[in-house]
Motif scaffolding. Structure first.
Motif, mmCIF file in Angstrom:
data_model
loop_
_atom_site.group_PDB
_atom_site.id
_atom_site.type_symbol
_atom_site.label_atom_id
_atom_site.label_comp_id
_atom_site.label_asym_id
_atom_site.label_seq_id
_atom_site.Cartn_x
_atom_site.Cartn_y
_atom_site.Cartn_z
ATOM 1 N N CYS A 1 -9.915 12.993 -1.140
ATOM 2 C CA CYS A 1 -10.019 13.618 -2.411
ATOM 3 C C CYS A 1 -9.953 12.825 -3.600
ATOM 4 C CB CYS A 1 -9.606 14.938 -2.484
ATOM 5 S SG CYS A 1 -10.530 16.260 -1.408
ATOM 6 N N SER A 2 -8.934 11.842 -3.207
ATOM 7 C CA SER A 2 -8.619 11.023 -4.380
ATOM 8 C C SER A 2 -9.783 10.273 -4.982
ATOM 9 C CB SER A 2 -7.423 9.879 -3.901
ATOM 10 O OG SER A 2 -7.830 9.002 -2.983
ATOM 11 N N ILE A 3 -10.630 10.085 -4.307
ATOM 12 C CA ILE A 3 -11.834 9.184 -4.906
ATOM 13 C C ILE A 3 -12.351 9.848 -5.991
ATOM 14 C CG2 ILE A 3 -12.317 8.400 -2.505
ATOM 15 C CD1 ILE A 3 -14.884 9.911 -2.376
ATOM 16 N N LEU A 4 -12.169 11.148 -6.357
ATOM 17 C CA LEU A 4 -12.807 11.837 -7.486
ATOM 18 C C LEU A 4 -12.177 11.189 -8.828
ATOM 19 C CD1 LEU A 4 -14.212 14.447 -8.541
ATOM 20 C CD2 LEU A 4 -12.077 15.507 -8.488
ATOM 21 N N VAL A 5 -10.990 10.776 -8.586
ATOM 22 C CA VAL A 5 -10.362 10.012 -10.047
ATOM 23 C C VAL A 5 -11.218 8.855 -10.444
ATOM 24 C CG1 VAL A 5 -8.421 8.930 -10.859
ATOM 25 C CG2 VAL A 5 -8.048 10.664 -9.304
ATOM 26 N N GLY A 6 -11.577 7.983 -9.658
ATOM 27 C CA GLY A 6 -12.356 6.811 -9.774
ATOM 28 C C GLY A 6 -13.929 7.150 -10.353
ATOM 29 N N ASN A 7 -14.371 7.981 -9.557
ATOM 30 C CA ASN A 7 -15.560 8.645 -9.772
ATOM 31 C C ASN A 7 -15.873 9.241 -11.137
ATOM 32 O OD1 ASN A 7 -16.555 7.627 -7.512
ATOM 33 N ND2 ASN A 7 -16.346 9.802 -6.269
ATOM 34 N N MET A 8 -14.941 10.005 -11.522
ATOM 35 C CA MET A 8 -15.225 10.610 -12.855
ATOM 36 C C MET A 8 -14.675 9.824 -14.037
ATOM 37 S SD MET A 8 -16.431 13.584 -11.872
ATOM 38 C CE MET A 8 -16.410 14.035 -13.708
ATOM 39 N N MET A 9 -13.678 8.907 -13.485
ATOM 40 C CA MET A 9 -13.472 7.767 -14.609
ATOM 41 C C MET A 9 -14.837 6.871 -15.095
ATOM 42 S SD MET A 9 -10.070 5.621 -13.681
ATOM 43 C CE MET A 9 -10.701 4.284 -14.599
ATOM 44 N N ALA A 10 -15.442 6.770 -13.983
ATOM 45 C CA ALA A 10 -16.639 5.863 -14.375
ATOM 46 C C ALA A 10 -17.605 6.725 -15.286
ATOM 47 C CB ALA A 10 -17.273 5.548 -12.699
ATOM 48 N N LEU A 11 -17.756 7.974 -14.992
ATOM 49 C CA LEU A 11 -18.540 8.935 -15.772
ATOM 50 C C LEU A 11 -18.089 9.003 -17.184
ATOM 51 C CD1 LEU A 11 -19.556 11.476 -13.083
ATOM 52 C CD2 LEU A 11 -21.048 9.824 -13.947
ATOM 53 N N LYS A 12 -16.906 9.193 -17.277
ATOM 54 C CA LYS A 12 -16.139 9.200 -18.650
ATOM 55 C C LYS A 12 -16.724 7.998 -19.497
ATOM 56 C CE LYS A 12 -13.798 10.879 -21.909
ATOM 57 N NZ LYS A 12 -12.518 11.310 -21.837
ATOM 58 N N GLN A 13 -16.541 6.728 -18.877
ATOM 59 C CA GLN A 13 -16.826 5.633 -19.577
ATOM 60 C C GLN A 13 -18.182 5.765 -19.999
ATOM 61 O OE1 GLN A 13 -13.991 2.410 -17.393
ATOM 62 N NE2 GLN A 13 -15.849 2.844 -16.322
#
Length: 298
Positions: free
Chosen positions: A101-113
């Protein structure tokens, strides 16, 4: 099928999980290959396939935050966000296969950008805890919802000065069945819309999905992302996980939940996490899971 072709992103990391004594290492890192072996990629309209290799597994607890592998997980998240920066411009459905589930961090970072997005968090746990209360020994896979909404050490919650990666009021957390009062109190005190498994069934799946989609529209969000931890499923149909519990969603309920979400015009994609192929050596659970997933996309 989704309204766009599918791009597959393989994020085969296990850095967000703690190691069990009997394990060489958590086996979630081989999930993309497991799904390929049992036919997932042959049954979906996949346009592109991307793989981001993860660093070697380690168990390194940070002395300050108590978070396991914080530096390695943060570095991998930054690489994810960089990979997704361009890909998110493409009109494709992003199917992201973990990993944990740690992959959520990078995925949501990308969307926030890219803008302001919602999160439909479908999980057998809330994953919303301060590190000091973590039931997972500081493993990011048990803290991921807290991290992406800004709770915790800035070295992982504020990468590229993007904290929070998603606002609490733009999150629905659905399906938790670890119902101990001390475990659920932090999320009850937050602005996250929280529906545990009994509440989901009492309120009705269609109603919850419609509430989420109404929120996306009312908040004028640019889209939304789906987190799907397979431990939300009933233990009888998905025992290939690291934290088994009784009960859980059956496949009929899962299809009712996910089909209207993955077919919605504002969906960005879906991540699948925590399925451990080391606990599914003969592919029995993968075969049935893939059949249902393809049905969801049909």
């Amino acid at each position: 099928m989704p309204i766009y072709p599918i791009d597959v992103f393989e994020f085969p990391t296990n850095l967000g999980l703690n190691k069990k004594e009997e394990d060489e290492q958590p086996g979630v890192y081989v999930l993309p290959e497991h799904f390929k072996t049992y036919g997932l990629y042959d049954q979906l309209p996949i346009q592109n396939r991307y793989t981001l290799l993860a660093p070697p597994y380690e168990i390194k607890k940070d002395a300050v935050s108590g978070i396991l592998n914080i530096e390695a997980v943060a570095h991998y998240a930054l690489q994810q966000a960089e990979l997704l920066a361009t890909a998110l411009e493409e009109k494709t459905f992003k199917l992201m296969i973990g990993g944990d589930c740690s992959i959520l961090v990078g995925n949501m970072m990308a969307l926030k950008q890219k803008g302001t997005y919602g999160l439909f968090f479908l999980d057998g746990h809330t994953d919303y805890l301060p590190t000091s209360s973590s039931h997972t020994g500081g493993a990011v896979a048990g803290l991921d919802l807290a991290i992406v909404t800004g709770l915790g050490d800035d070295r992982i919650t504020n990468l590229n000065d993007l904290k929070p990666y998603v606002l609490e009021e733009h999150v629905f957390c659905v399906g938790n069945r670890e119902l101990d009062d001390s475990y659920v109190q932090p999320i009850l005190d937050s602005a996250i819309r929280y529906m545990d498994l009994p509440t989901l069934r009492k309120t009705g799946i269609e109603h919850i999905v419609n509430q989420f989609l109404d929120m996306v529209e009312q908040q004028q969000l640019e889209g939304f992302f789906i987190h799907f931890d397979v431990d939300v499923l009933n233990d009888l149909i998905m025992p290939a996980i690291d934290s088994r519990q009784t009960d859980g969603l059956d496949y009929v309920e899962l299809i009712q939940l996910l089909r209207p979400l993955v077919s919605h015009p504002q969906v960005v994609g879906l991540e699948i996490t925590v399925f451990d192929p080391h606990l599914d050596r003969d592919g029995i659970y993968a075969t049935s899971f893939i059949e249902q997933l393809v049905d969801i996309f049909s």
